[in-house]
Design a protein around this motif. Structure first.
Motif, PDB file in Angstrom:
ATOM      1  N   LYS A 375      95.720  98.104 153.509  1.00  0.00           N
ATOM      2  CA  LYS A 375      95.574  97.182 152.375  1.00  0.00           C
ATOM      3  C   LYS A 375      94.878  95.897 152.811  1.00  0.00           C
ATOM      4  O   LYS A 375      93.976  95.390 152.114  1.00  0.00           O
ATOM      5  N   LEU A 376      95.289  95.337 153.956  1.00  0.00           N
ATOM      6  CA  LEU A 376      94.663  94.103 154.443  1.00  0.00           C
ATOM      7  C   LEU A 376      93.213  94.356 154.833  1.00  0.00           C
ATOM      8  O   LEU A 376      92.330  93.529 154.549  1.00  0.00           O
ATOM      9  N   ALA A 377      92.942  95.484 155.486  1.00  0.00           N
ATOM     10  CA  ALA A 377      91.565  95.802 155.875  1.00  0.00           C
ATOM     11  C   ALA A 377      90.676  95.941 154.649  1.00  0.00           C
ATOM     12  O   ALA A 377      89.542  95.430 154.620  1.00  0.00           O
ATOM     13  N   GLN A 378      91.169  96.609 153.629  1.00  0.00           N
ATOM     14  CA  GLN A 378      90.407  96.769 152.379  1.00  0.00           C
ATOM     15  C   GLN A 378      90.153  95.406 151.733  1.00  0.00           C
ATOM     16  O   GLN A 378      89.029  95.103 151.309  1.00  0.00           O
ATOM     17  N   LEU A 379      91.180  94.573 151.706  1.00  0.00           N
ATOM     18  CA  LEU A 379      91.054  93.251 151.092  1.00  0.00           C
ATOM     19  C   LEU A 379      90.049  92.390 151.838  1.00  0.00           C
ATOM     20  O   LEU A 379      89.185  91.737 151.231  1.00  0.00           O
ATOM     21  N   TYR A 380      90.122  92.407 153.175  1.00  0.00           N
ATOM     22  CA  TYR A 380      89.225  91.580 153.975  1.00  0.00           C
ATOM     23  C   TYR A 380      87.778  92.064 153.890  1.00  0.00           C
ATOM     24  O   TYR A 380      86.842  91.262 153.778  1.00  0.00           O
ATOM     25  N   ALA A 381      87.573  93.359 153.918  1.00  0.00           N
ATOM     26  CA  ALA A 381      86.216  93.905 153.936  1.00  0.00           C
ATOM     27  C   ALA A 381      85.515  93.797 152.585  1.00  0.00           C
ATOM     28  O   ALA A 381      84.282  93.783 152.532  1.00  0.00           O
ATOM     29  N   THR A 382      86.276  93.709 151.505  1.00  0.00           N
ATOM     30  CA  THR A 382      85.666  93.727 150.172  1.00  0.00           C
ATOM     31  C   THR A 382      85.701  92.387 149.464  1.00  0.00           C
ATOM     32  O   THR A 382      85.117  92.253 148.386  1.00  0.00           O
ATOM     33  N   THR A 383      86.363  91.383 150.040  1.00  0.00           N
ATOM     34  CA  THR A 383      86.401  90.053 149.437  1.00  0.00           C
ATOM     35  C   THR A 383      85.355  89.180 150.125  1.00  0.00           C
ATOM     36  O   THR A 383      85.382  89.009 151.339  1.00  0.00           O
ATOM     37  N   LYS A 384      84.435  88.640 149.368  1.00  0.00           N
ATOM     38  CA  LYS A 384      83.351  87.832 149.931  1.00  0.00           C
ATOM     39  C   LYS A 384      83.303  86.472 149.249  1.00  0.00           C
ATOM     40  O   LYS A 384      83.288  86.417 148.014  1.00  0.00           O
ATOM     41  N   PRO A 385      83.254  85.377 149.995  1.00  0.00           N
ATOM     42  CA  PRO A 385      83.428  85.298 151.451  1.00  0.00           C
ATOM     43  C   PRO A 385      84.911  85.235 151.803  1.00  0.00           C
ATOM     44  O   PRO A 385      85.731  84.767 151.012  1.00  0.00           O
ATOM     45  N   ALA A 386      85.226  85.694 152.994  1.00  0.00           N
ATOM     46  CA  ALA A 386      86.610  85.712 153.467  1.00  0.00           C
ATOM     47  C   ALA A 386      86.691  85.044 154.834  1.00  0.00           C
ATOM     48  O   ALA A 386      85.809  85.224 155.676  1.00  0.00           O
ATOM     49  N   ALA A 387      87.753  84.292 155.032  1.00  0.00           N
ATOM     50  CA  ALA A 387      87.950  83.548 156.283  1.00  0.00           C
ATOM     51  C   ALA A 387      89.125  84.135 157.044  1.00  0.00           C
ATOM     52  O   ALA A 387      90.278  83.994 156.622  1.00  0.00           O
ATOM     53  N   LEU A 388      88.823  84.837 158.129  1.00  0.00           N
ATOM     54  CA  LEU A 388      89.863  85.273 159.064  1.00  0.00           C
ATOM     55  C   LEU A 388      90.007  84.174 160.104  1.00  0.00           C
ATOM     56  O   LEU A 388      89.185  84.062 161.015  1.00  0.00           O
ATOM     57  N   LYS A 389      91.033  83.352 159.952  1.00  0.00           N
ATOM     58  CA  LYS A 389      91.278  82.261 160.880  1.00  0.00           C
ATOM     59  C   LYS A 389      92.195  82.785 161.985  1.00  0.00           C
ATOM     60  O   LYS A 389      93.415  82.879 161.818  1.00  0.00           O
ATOM     61  N   ALA A 390      91.572  83.152 163.092  1.00  0.00           N
ATOM     62  CA  ALA A 390      92.311  83.694 164.240  1.00  0.00           C
ATOM     63  C   ALA A 390      92.785  82.528 165.092  1.00  0.00           C
ATOM     64  O   ALA A 390      92.056  82.013 165.930  1.00  0.00           O
ATOM     65  N   SER A 391      94.007  82.102 164.884  1.00  0.00           N
ATOM     66  CA  SER A 391      94.519  80.909 165.543  1.00  0.00           C
ATOM     67  C   SER A 391      94.776  81.162 167.027  1.00  0.00           C
ATOM     68  O   SER A 391      94.749  82.290 167.505  1.00  0.00           O
TER      69      SER A 391
END
Length: 854
Positions: A375-391
């Motif tokens: 679910k998270l992978a689908q959400l991240y790959a299909t939502t533009k633009p998306a910010a993966l903040k890798a802390s």
């Protein structure tokens, strides 16, 4: 006498008075009624709410800033009477050019201080303030010192330095400066550009500490992948995101810029979705109504690999971006010379080892369901633009660099790099500030050997039988490549590293083998208690400087000498200049501090101003096209840059085709540099690091069935809201709001028979701490949380009654230099031993009353 009528008459007449007179008269009226109607002569009220504090019109207002290593650099406004600061406020919009009270715009937001900075007056005037040079008289750690003159203290330090250098060579003195307490363009205490590095390097006796505890694995990932640590956006870019994944990030406590929450709130108002991947449900998740995905600590790279598998398998990746901008994402982007080596996509799909890194595979490792990973992978790959903040926090683990490299692969494969609202952050450094006011020349940062910061104790305890890979020995040291440093003394500047590095018990054994320990600080810290000589350093309120933004923010804040230094405090620049004259006469003194004479130790004002003015005119005005003169900047107190467009890392690389600063000119998911090392023992890392991001089993985690029999809990130690590492630990105002405690999941607490408020021992084979319990549902089972930075307070058996989790951490070398603060298995049990919390129990607040007692 009609007392009721008299009171009414007084009330009626008081309506014609000002507020202050009214308060006086009504107070006296109440006394008269209580005394049976006696007529009293009005007197000045002794219990007026704002006395004995002066009113604003009696105070001088001075713009300055915070100074510490907390994630930002905010404005403080000091209100002083004479030479005493009586109150601190913050930015209200009026101090900048064309500013007016209340100005707070998207382009020029207020730089408002947090509760830590606002409490600084309590630290400035605290009981632990170091005011005079002190020399140890008791055992190390015992805290017994006698006051000494500056001459006596500096003579002792200089004499010891000369002895150690002549007897043990140019590696005898270990430089452990850090950015904890002295961060400005002139009074700087970091490892690379700092005043101590410059001093010891010029002196010719320096072993440096090359690694940064907060983010060493992350720094490695940024440099090896992007060729730079300037991989961050300014925080206003978050306002344009449609999805923000807070991976191990709690910006309510550890923001990476001045106005993080301001812009994230804007994104939320525009419909941005928020996700938190973290063992804890944090205050940030609550604030943004985030989807919380609890994850087992130290398994983040595995979950990210599972997401990558889903994205590849479902053709959700951005192949055009991959082809144009990446190296080694798949077989088609491998360099010609490495066609037979592993590429990232085939590793993920299991081509090499017949083990697809599928969501189901990842779920077994990280404890997140395969459905949630998909679910998270689908959400991240299909939502533009998306910010993966890798802390940074998940990178403070064994093999922490693999988590950050895996995050960069996700960011690249989805095309979220170089676009407004996307994110490529590892380190996250954004807008570039001109950071050094003194000469940064060939004498700066000279080191004769360099080791990983938290391996000094191992080096001291085992010298000379030490392998270079065990201490992260940097290749090509000036004293000779491969030479193990013979460390006999430590200099601490702007760092409380004895309290903050991993495996404190090992440090305690090592420090007693040293001949000299010098601590420069404004506060007597746990590190100071183990020093031989304490040198009192002026705080940022007591010296002239300019504040830089942290890794984000585009502004400068003037930092004048608000008050004269308390006691006999001196700046670090004064101390090292005077030591330079003592050790090498005018030649060394002038080389170290070219604008000063020997009398700089007595009066630094004109020299400091000259350095700062030159910096402003020749760097800021010349290179950054600022037209405001130095005198006007001093008067206003702040300069806020208005950027032509939001600062987005790598935007020009994507839009204009500029190469990345890597050997290939591309985002290196496959690192040519790592692939071509032929002898890892001769690198600073010592151990092999794969050329592509991979999941590597850590040496301690909840998936280790053998080790969890004895130590069934995984301990993490995030940054607290009420401290900056160990700074502010002694501030009562802040300790009234938070206790040092261990957070335990409710189901675990039930099995253990413990409840909120109980005192427990958290322990493993390395050490033991005593803390009260806080039970909650906001933490996944099997995980414990103890916030880092508590000042150690050891009993006669070496048990830390204050609750510093680094009594339990391991200093094992991790490839790429990651500090394994969050790679800790332990156990927990009730105890009759007392927690010694210092201010915790002396505080007047009772915030725990409002917590649910589970």
């Amino acid at each position: 006498m009609n007392n009721g009528q008299d009171w009414k008459d007084k009330l009626k007449s008081s309506l014609k008075m000002d507020r202050r007179s009214f308060l006086k008269t009504t107070a006296l009226g109440s006394a008269a009624v209580a005394a049976g109607g006696l007529t009293l002569k009005p007197k000045e009220a002794q219990a007026f709410a704002y006395e004995p504090y002066p009113r604003d019109d009696e105070l001088t207002t001075v713009v300055t800033s915070c100074a510490h290593n907390c994630g930002s650099r905010h404005m403080l406004v000091a209100h002083k009477k004479g030479d005493v600061i009586v109150r601190l406020s913050t930015d209200d919009g009026r101090y900048q050019k064309d500013g007016a009270f209340g100005k707070d715009t998207f382009e020029e937001p207020q730089i408002r201080a947090c509760l830590r900075g606002r409490s600084y007056r309590a630290r400035l005037y605290s009981q632990e303030r170091l005011l005079y040079p002190m020399v140890r008289t008791g055992a190390r750690g015992e805290g017994k010192f006698k006051r000494a003159s500056w001459d006596a203290a500096l003579d002792l330090v200089a004499e010891k330095m000369e002895l150690l250098k002549s007897k043990y060579g140019p590696t005898a003195l270990l430089d452990q400066a850090y950015a904890g307490a002295s961060w400005g363009v002139l009074h700087k205490s970091d490892q690379i550009e700092g005043l101590q590095a410059r001093f010891l390097g010029m002196y010719g006796c320096r072993t440096s500490s090359w690694s940064v505890p907060s983010y060493e694995g992350t720094k490695f990932s940024s440099r090896i992948t992007f060729g730079t640590i300037e991989d961050g956006n300014e925080d206003d870019a978050f306002a344009h995101s449609k999805l923000i994944i807070m991976w191990g990030w709690n910006p309510a406590y550890t923001f990476h810029g001045g106005n993080t929450f301001y812009y994230m709130r804007m994104a939320k108002q525009k419909g941005c979705k928020f996700v938190l991947v973290d063992p804890q449900y944090t205050d940030s998740a609550s604030a943004y109504d985030a989807w919380w995905i609890p994850i087992r600590p130290n398994t983040d790279a595995a979950m990210m690999a599972g997401m990558a598998h889903y994205i590849f398998a479902n053709n959700l990746h951005d192949q055009n971006f991959i082809n144009k901008f990446t190296q080694g994402m798949d077989a088609g982007t491998m360099p010609d010379w490495a066609k037979d080596q592993e590429n990232f996509k085939d590793y993920i799909l299991g081509t090499y080892d017949n083990t697809p890194k599928s969501p189901e595979w990842a779920a077994e490792i990280c404890g997140v369901s395969a459905d949630d990973i998909k679910k998270l992978a689908q959400l991240y790959a299909t939502t533009k633009p998306a910010a993966l903040k890798a802390s940074w926090s998940p990178g403070r683990n064994a093999y922490g660099e693999q988590y950050n490299r895996m995050a960069a692969a996700l960011q690249a494969m989805t095309g979220n790099i170089g676009v407004l609202g996307g994110c490529s952050e590892g380190i996250g450094k954004a807008w570039h500030a001109e950071g050094v006011a003194y000469p940064y020349d060939e004498f700066a940062n000279v080191f004769y050997q360099s080791i990983k910061s938290d391996r000094w104790a191992h080096c001291v305890l085992n010298y000379p039988n030490v392998k270079r890979e065990d201490i992260g020995l940097w290749p090509g040291g000036k004293a000779g490549d491969g030479l193990i440093p013979d460390i006999r003394g430590i200099f601490w500047q702007g760092s409380d590293w004895f309290n903050q590095l991993t495996n404190i018990n090992k440090e305690i054994k090592a420090i007693n083998k040293l001949d000299l320990v010098v601590c420069n600080d404004s506060t007597i810290t746990p590190s100071g208690l183990y020093a031989d000589v304490l040198l009192p350093v002026a705080t940022h309120f007591e010296r002239h400087d300019v504040a830089l933004p942290w890794y984000k923010g585009h502004y400068y804040i003037h930092r004048p000498k608000v008050i004269q230094p308390l006691g006999e405090s001196k700046t670090d620049f004064q101390i090292y200049t005077e030591l330079a004259y003592r050790l090498g006469g005018e030649q060394f003194g002038k080389r170290y501090n070219p604008k000063a004479n020997r009398d700089y130790f007595l009066n630094d004002d004109a020299v400091d101003n000259a350095y700062l003015k030159d910096w402003w005119e020749h760097k800021v005005m010349a290179h950054q096209h600022v037209e405001m003169p130095w005198d006007e900047f001093q008067k206003r107190g702040v300069y806020k840059f208005k950027l032509a467009r939001p600062h987005v890392a790598f935007q020009d690389n994507v839009e204009k085709g500029l190469p990345w600063p890597t050997p290939s000119g591309k985002i290196e998911i496959f690192s040519g540099q790592l692939a071509q090392y032929d002898d890892w023992t001769k690198t600073a890392y010592g151990h092999e690091i794969p050329a592509i991001p991979k999941w590597i089993v850590p040496w301690e985690y909840l998936g280790d069935k053998e080790k969890t029999v004895k130590h069934p809990f995984h301990l993490i130690s995030p940054h607290p809201r009420h401290r900056t590492h160990s700074i502010f630990n002694n501030i009562g105002w802040l300790r009234e709001t938070y206790e040092q405690e261990v957070t335990v999941n409710a189901s675990d607490a039930k099995k253990l028979g413990i409840k909120t408020g109980d005192t427990v021992e958290v322990f493993n084979d390395r050490g033991s701490i005593i803390v009260p319990v806080y039970v909650t549902e906001r933490l996944m089972p099997g995980v414990l949380v103890v916030y880092e930075g508590a000042w150690i307070d050891l009993d006669e058996n070496g048990i830390d009654r204050a609750g510093n989790p680094d009594m339990l951490t391991l200093d094992e070398p991790s490839p790429a230099g990651s500090f394994a603060y969050n790679t800790v298995l332990c156990n927990i049990r009730k105890t009759d031993l007392a927690h010694k919390p210092g201010w915790d129990r002396l505080a007047t607040a009772r915030s725990h009353v409002f917590r649910r007692d589970l």
